[in-house]
Structures are given as structure tokens and as C-alpha cells.
Design a protein around this motif. Sequence first.
Motif, PDB file in Angstrom:
ATOM      1  N   GLY A   1      -0.625 -11.951  -6.338  1.00  0.00           N
ATOM      2  CA  GLY A   1       0.449 -11.154  -5.755  1.00  0.00           C
ATOM      3  C   GLY A   1       1.771 -11.247  -6.488  1.00  0.00           C
ATOM      4  O   GLY A   1       2.600 -10.343  -6.402  1.00  0.00           O
ATOM      5  N   SER A   2       2.008 -12.310  -7.234  1.00  0.00           N
ATOM      6  CA  SER A   2       3.281 -12.458  -7.937  1.00  0.00           C
ATOM      7  C   SER A   2       3.357 -11.633  -9.212  1.00  0.00           C
ATOM      8  O   SER A   2       4.423 -11.530  -9.819  1.00  0.00           O
ATOM      9  CB  SER A   2       3.528 -13.934  -8.269  1.00  0.00           C
ATOM     10  OG  SER A   2       2.479 -14.449  -9.079  1.00  0.00           O
ATOM     11  N   SER A   3       2.252 -11.050  -9.642  1.00  0.00           N
ATOM     12  CA  SER A   3       2.249 -10.233 -10.857  1.00  0.00           C
ATOM     13  C   SER A   3       2.677  -8.812 -10.529  1.00  0.00           C
ATOM     14  O   SER A   3       2.170  -8.195  -9.580  1.00  0.00           O
ATOM     15  CB  SER A   3       0.843 -10.206 -11.477  1.00  0.00           C
ATOM     16  OG  SER A   3       0.423 -11.515 -11.799  1.00  0.00           O
ATOM     17  N   GLU A   4       3.605  -8.268 -11.328  1.00  0.00           N
ATOM     18  CA  GLU A   4       4.154  -6.948 -11.059  1.00  0.00           C
ATOM     19  C   GLU A   4       3.115  -5.843 -11.213  1.00  0.00           C
ATOM     20  O   GLU A   4       3.223  -4.795 -10.573  1.00  0.00           O
ATOM     21  CB  GLU A   4       5.332  -6.681 -12.008  1.00  0.00           C
ATOM     22  CG  GLU A   4       6.556  -7.548 -11.755  1.00  0.00           C
ATOM     23  CD  GLU A   4       7.211  -7.240 -10.419  1.00  0.00           C
ATOM     24  OE1 GLU A   4       7.065  -6.097  -9.949  1.00  0.00           O
ATOM     25  OE2 GLU A   4       7.846  -8.140  -9.848  1.00  0.00           O
TER      26      GLU A   4
ATOM     27  N   THR B   1      -3.955 -12.033  -2.775  1.00  0.00           N
ATOM     28  CA  THR B   1      -2.503 -11.955  -2.975  1.00  0.00           C
ATOM     29  C   THR B   1      -1.893 -13.317  -3.281  1.00  0.00           C
ATOM     30  O   THR B   1      -0.894 -13.401  -4.001  1.00  0.00           O
ATOM     31  CB  THR B   1      -1.838 -11.342  -1.736  1.00  0.00           C
ATOM     32  OG1 THR B   1      -2.248 -12.077  -0.561  1.00  0.00           O
ATOM     33  CG2 THR B   1      -2.200  -9.885  -1.581  1.00  0.00           C
ATOM     34  N   ASP B   2      -2.471 -14.386  -2.762  1.00  0.00           N
ATOM     35  CA  ASP B   2      -1.962 -15.712  -3.100  1.00  0.00           C
ATOM     36  C   ASP B   2      -2.129 -16.014  -4.584  1.00  0.00           C
ATOM     37  O   ASP B   2      -1.282 -16.693  -5.189  1.00  0.00           O
ATOM     38  CB  ASP B   2      -2.692 -16.776  -2.276  1.00  0.00           C
ATOM     39  CG  ASP B   2      -2.278 -16.771  -0.817  1.00  0.00           C
ATOM     40  OD1 ASP B   2      -1.222 -16.176  -0.525  1.00  0.00           O
ATOM     41  OD2 ASP B   2      -3.001 -17.362   0.014  1.00  0.00           O
TER      42      ASP B   2
ATOM     43  N   PHE C   1      -0.048  -6.010 -10.462  1.00  0.00           N
ATOM     44  CA  PHE C   1      -1.123  -6.089  -9.462  1.00  0.00           C
ATOM     45  C   PHE C   1      -0.846  -5.088  -8.346  1.00  0.00           C
ATOM     46  O   PHE C   1       0.267  -4.994  -7.824  1.00  0.00           O
ATOM     47  CB  PHE C   1      -1.215  -7.490  -8.886  1.00  0.00           C
ATOM     48  CG  PHE C   1      -2.164  -7.608  -7.725  1.00  0.00           C
ATOM     49  CD1 PHE C   1      -3.534  -7.514  -7.911  1.00  0.00           C
ATOM     50  CD2 PHE C   1      -1.676  -7.791  -6.438  1.00  0.00           C
ATOM     51  CE1 PHE C   1      -4.405  -7.613  -6.835  1.00  0.00           C
ATOM     52  CE2 PHE C   1      -2.540  -7.891  -5.360  1.00  0.00           C
ATOM     53  CZ  PHE C   1      -3.903  -7.801  -5.564  1.00  0.00           C
ATOM     54  N   THR C   2      -1.898  -4.311  -7.998  1.00  0.00           N
ATOM     55  CA  THR C   2      -1.753  -3.267  -6.981  1.00  0.00           C
ATOM     56  C   THR C   2      -2.767  -3.483  -5.880  1.00  0.00           C
ATOM     57  O   THR C   2      -3.953  -3.733  -6.139  1.00  0.00           O
ATOM     58  CB  THR C   2      -1.954  -1.874  -7.602  1.00  0.00           C
ATOM     59  OG1 THR C   2      -1.014  -1.692  -8.655  1.00  0.00           O
ATOM     60  CG2 THR C   2      -1.750  -0.786  -6.554  1.00  0.00           C
ATOM     61  N   LEU C   3      -2.293  -3.369  -4.617  1.00  0.00           N
ATOM     62  CA  LEU C   3      -3.121  -3.465  -3.421  1.00  0.00           C
ATOM     63  C   LEU C   3      -2.969  -2.158  -2.663  1.00  0.00           C
ATOM     64  O   LEU C   3      -1.859  -1.794  -2.265  1.00  0.00           O
ATOM     65  CB  LEU C   3      -2.698  -4.656  -2.577  1.00  0.00           C
ATOM     66  CG  LEU C   3      -3.499  -4.995  -1.323  1.00  0.00           C
ATOM     67  CD1 LEU C   3      -3.402  -6.487  -1.015  1.00  0.00           C
ATOM     68  CD2 LEU C   3      -2.996  -4.214  -0.101  1.00  0.00           C
TER      69      LEU C   3
ATOM     70  N   PHE D   1      -8.209  -3.303  -4.854  1.00  0.00           N
ATOM     71  CA  PHE D   1      -7.406  -4.140  -5.753  1.00  0.00           C
ATOM     72  C   PHE D   1      -7.601  -3.672  -7.195  1.00  0.00           C
ATOM     73  O   PHE D   1      -8.722  -3.415  -7.624  1.00  0.00           O
ATOM     74  CB  PHE D   1      -7.832  -5.619  -5.660  1.00  0.00           C
ATOM     75  CG  PHE D   1      -7.790  -6.207  -4.287  1.00  0.00           C
ATOM     76  CD1 PHE D   1      -6.590  -6.432  -3.651  1.00  0.00           C
ATOM     77  CD2 PHE D   1      -8.965  -6.551  -3.627  1.00  0.00           C
ATOM     78  CE1 PHE D   1      -6.560  -6.987  -2.380  1.00  0.00           C
ATOM     79  CE2 PHE D   1      -8.954  -7.105  -2.381  1.00  0.00           C
ATOM     80  CZ  PHE D   1      -7.738  -7.331  -1.740  1.00  0.00           C
TER      81      PHE D   1
ATOM     82  N   ILE E   1      -7.734 -10.403   1.676  1.00  0.00           N
ATOM     83  CA  ILE E   1      -6.448  -9.918   1.161  1.00  0.00           C
ATOM     84  C   ILE E   1      -5.488 -11.076   0.938  1.00  0.00           C
ATOM     85  O   ILE E   1      -4.803 -11.158  -0.093  1.00  0.00           O
ATOM     86  CB  ILE E   1      -5.843  -8.880   2.133  1.00  0.00           C
ATOM     87  CG1 ILE E   1      -6.705  -7.616   2.162  1.00  0.00           C
ATOM     88  CG2 ILE E   1      -4.404  -8.551   1.748  1.00  0.00           C
ATOM     89  CD1 ILE E   1      -6.252  -6.597   3.181  1.00  0.00           C
ATOM     90  N   GLN E   2      -5.443 -12.003   1.886  1.00  0.00           N
ATOM     91  CA  GLN E   2      -4.562 -13.158   1.747  1.00  0.00           C
ATOM     92  C   GLN E   2      -4.958 -14.019   0.544  1.00  0.00           C
ATOM     93  O   GLN E   2      -4.108 -14.485  -0.218  1.00  0.00           O
ATOM     94  CB  GLN E   2      -4.606 -13.992   3.037  1.00  0.00           C
ATOM     95  CG  GLN E   2      -3.655 -15.177   3.057  1.00  0.00           C
ATOM     96  CD  GLN E   2      -2.203 -14.745   3.002  1.00  0.00           C
ATOM     97  OE1 GLN E   2      -1.810 -13.755   3.652  1.00  0.00           O
ATOM     98  NE2 GLN E   2      -1.384 -15.458   2.232  1.00  0.00           N
TER      99      GLN E   2
END
Length: 567
Positions: A52-55, A48-49, A57-59, A73, A44-45
Motif C-alpha cells: 500500500g505504501s507504493s504510489e 495493502t500492508d 499500487f492500485t486497488l 490489484f 485486502i488488509q
Amino acid sequence: MTIWDWMKRRSKQQRKKQQQPRVADSYLDQAPEELLTSNLEETIQFVTDLLGSSEDFTLRRLHVFGEHPAVMFYMSNMNDKSTMNTDILKPLMYTPDHLVGKPIPLDKLRDILLYETLYFNKVASITKRSVLIEQILRGGTVVVVEGLSEAIGLDTAQVEKRAIQHPDTEQVIRGPREGFIEQLGTNISLLRYRLPTTDFHVKTMQIGRITKSKVAICYLKGIANDALVSEVEKRLSVIDIDGVLDVGYLEQYIEDNHHSPFPQTQNTERTDKAVANMLEGRVIILVDGSPFALIVPTVFSQFYQTAEDYSERYLMVSFIRVARLLALAFSLVTPSLYVAIISFNPELIPTEFAVAVSGGRAGVPFPSAVEVLIMEASMEVLREATIRLPQQIGGALSIVGVLVIGQAAVSAGFVSPITVVVIALTTIGSFATPAYNAALALRLLRFPLIFLAGMFGLYGVMVGLILIANHMLSLKSFGVPYITPLVPGSFQGMKDTLFRAPLWSMKKRPSMLHTPNDTRVGKQVFDALKEPPVNTLDPIKVGNRKEHMDHGISSPDHGDSSSGDSH
């Protein structure tokens, strides 16, 4: 430090520089072989690195069967939400009936998810981090479960696409009305629909360091020459650029002569045209995101042929092809011939016509060459403006430009009426050329011919035409001479150039393509054509019915009223 040491150091620095990543901060290029681990939080880390900055992107965290921590994801704008909820989340969160109350060991969990739980036909096991990221970026969904070192990738991409419609660039009166669209999968399915054969093969590759565009090479095994297919793959495989946004990007890399104005590959939006070329032994190149297909190899005669030429009878089509070639000649040489005759050889003009021309040119301040160049440049600007303007006002501008501006130029004395007529014939001739890129080449070559005509007269025109012909004779498309079947000559090929022979007489595929199977018309067709037609419903044989009265079969001497029935 000696010169030798300095040179070795310099060479070492250059090699180090060349080994650096070609695209900065591109994980897929920098670490393509990193493997996933069984630690869920670490995965996950890592994701997201990067994303994760993309709007979009869904987790989504969940518990598989209510006991195994997991995460899903995906990109929210590239998936159907109802499908995600019904076919992925619900099966993952509810234990199957036959497993309720039974312990599920971790080493069996992957197989249960892949083969018993998820309702998807395109499911894959992912072991590399780069593949996981690429799956998400392409619109897929990735499920990672705690304790499993393999992720599950599902092809859930659903991107909005336009409907299949009639191609705007290749209009026909008679023929199919479907054309390619931007989605590669849909385009391949359109070809597969017309080619339900096991010989239809598709090879795919990925080109573009950033766009990673999917490129498909389509051909018919046993008809297309294997060496041609290998050469197409070779030329495409060496392309290394940031992105491929259209099939035209590839065209500029794979053509034989990069500096020629003449196109050496043909593009089309029509599926029937692509299939027809594959049946002749050519190769089709498609790119995901482009509604055009590339056809290789290509010869010059293909650019004044249309798909409609093979739907109509050969007599009508041959007449239309001659008209197209006349239009092609008009668009290339008419302005330069006009300049040469007016400036150097006015004695070639009939006396009455010469008087009319001289009267029209009275008061024009420019030489004929300058006059024609001004009008040609004006028409090119007007044509470009008409294409780029919105459709609602583009037609109005073309009418205003041709009628109002042309008439005003004649009235003001800038140009003569005969010049306007010449430019009009040239423009109409260029519009009659079916292929836009071939017409563009002829439009470009008009200008050097006008310069040569203005300096040397008819000698200059002939020198220019000889240079153009010599250049075309030197061109090749994947080894096929550009002027084939004229040079080198081919009797079978001549049947489909200036005139089009009947379809049943073109029994062989083009010899220039060296196809393993060159026969396309069966021998029984010729045997059937040799037999006289059977007039099954000939009134003389079956009788006739007229005015509610039955007429019997006429006798051989039916003209003699004494031997027939009287009514």
C-alpha cells in the motif's frame, strides 16, 4: 559452566543465526506457504500492508456480475489501461447473456470466471499469498472475490521495450541485422523463429533473492549432450545472491577458473550466432533484463571468429582469419619485443634501421621499458575515456588524443617516434580482435610481458609466453580443454581454426562436445559435389542471340569458318 557446555551453547547460537531470514522484511522468503482465505477484507488488509505504501499500487473495488463483492490489484505503470478496462473490468461487471436472470452459486463462480468470462489466454488460479504478491509485483493483475479462497491471476504485464536492432558490439558487413533485447520472452521467440523444431527445449529457473530474475537455459535435445545440460543447471542452481542484473553476473559464478584473465564463456548479442552454437551442441543461457546470451562451453578459437566467417567463401575468410591472428600477436608481444631488442639485443636490428632508431631516441630521458609503459598506460586511459564519453564527442577525443597528444609527446622529447609506431600497431591489433573480453585479457597480459622484457630481455619474453601457454593449456570450460582442437588434436576441429574449410567439408560437429548426433551434412551433398556441374545455359549448347540475329548451336569445329554460317 564447563568448556563443553559453552561450546554447545555457541554452536546452538550459530545454528540459530544461520536459520534467520537471509533478506530482512522479505515476505516471499519468510512465509511462502501461507494460504489465502475466503474473507475479502482480510486479503485486502494483507496486500495493502505489504504494497500500500507504493504510489503505483492500485486497488480497485467492484461487484462481479453486480452482486459479488470483489477487488482487483495491479501496478498501474506495468499494465495497459485500455486492456484493463475492456478485457477485465467490463466482463467482470456485466453478466454474460446466457446467465442473465439465473442464480450463480458461489461454488460455480470460479469456473464461470475462468472459462466463460475473462478474455485472457494466461489465467491461473492462486491459492498462496506469496504467489499472489509475486503476481502483482511482476506486472500481473489479481482478482479476489468474497467467499472464494482462490484468487484469479492474469498475465497483463506490458513493459515498454526497445525495438530489435543491429547489435552495436558485433558489427558485420554480411549477415542478419537482428540482436537480442532486454525482454526474455522476445529473446526466446527470436531463437524459436530460427529453430522451428520440437528439439528446441527451454528450461527456466529463478535466481536472485530480491530481483528474482528469470534465467532460461536453451539447447537442442538430441544434439546437446545431456550431461552438459545437467551440469549447467547444477552450476546455476547453487547461485544464491541478492540480484542478477546481467548475464555477466552468472558468468562469474559458473566458469571453471575464477582467477584466469581469459574468458571461459562467450557472450553474444547476435541471435544467429547463438543459434549456430546451439546447432554445434552448445548451451545458451539468457537472463531477463540482459541483451546478451552466454554460450557454454567455449574454446579460445571462438574468440577470433565472427558470424560473418560462415557467410563468405572459405578462401576469403581464411585470409581474414590469418590477418586477425597476426593482429592478436601484434597486440600481445609487440611492445615487449621492442623493449627486449632495444634494451638487450640491439644487434638484432639492421644497421640502417638501428641508426634511425637511435636518432629518434636521442634526448629521450626514460629507458625503453618505462617509455613503453607510460605510452601503454596513456592509451588505456584514452581508450577508457573514449568509451565512457558521449558518442558525439568520443570520436573527437580519440582523434585529438592520437594525433595531437602523440605528436606533442614526440616533439617534447618524452617518447621516441618508433615507440609511438609500436604502440599504434599494438592498439590497432587489439581493436581487430572480435571479442571484447578476449581483447581485454591480451591488453592486461601485455604489462607483465613488458616488465619481463625490461628485466630479462628476450629470455623474459619467452618465459612469459611459455607461462601464458601453460596457463591456457590448463584451462577448461565445462570440462572441454581451452586450446581444443589444437591440444588435444582433432582433424575435424582443425577445419575451423586458423583456416576455415568449405562448409560442405565440415560434415561433423565438434568432437569435443560429445554430441549424440554428430552429423550435420548429409551424404547426398558429397555425392552431388562429385558430379560435374551441368552448364544448362552454355551458349555453345543452347545458342546465342546477338545484334537481333539468332546464332545456332556451334559445331565442334566452330573455329572453321567454312563449316558454319556466315553473317
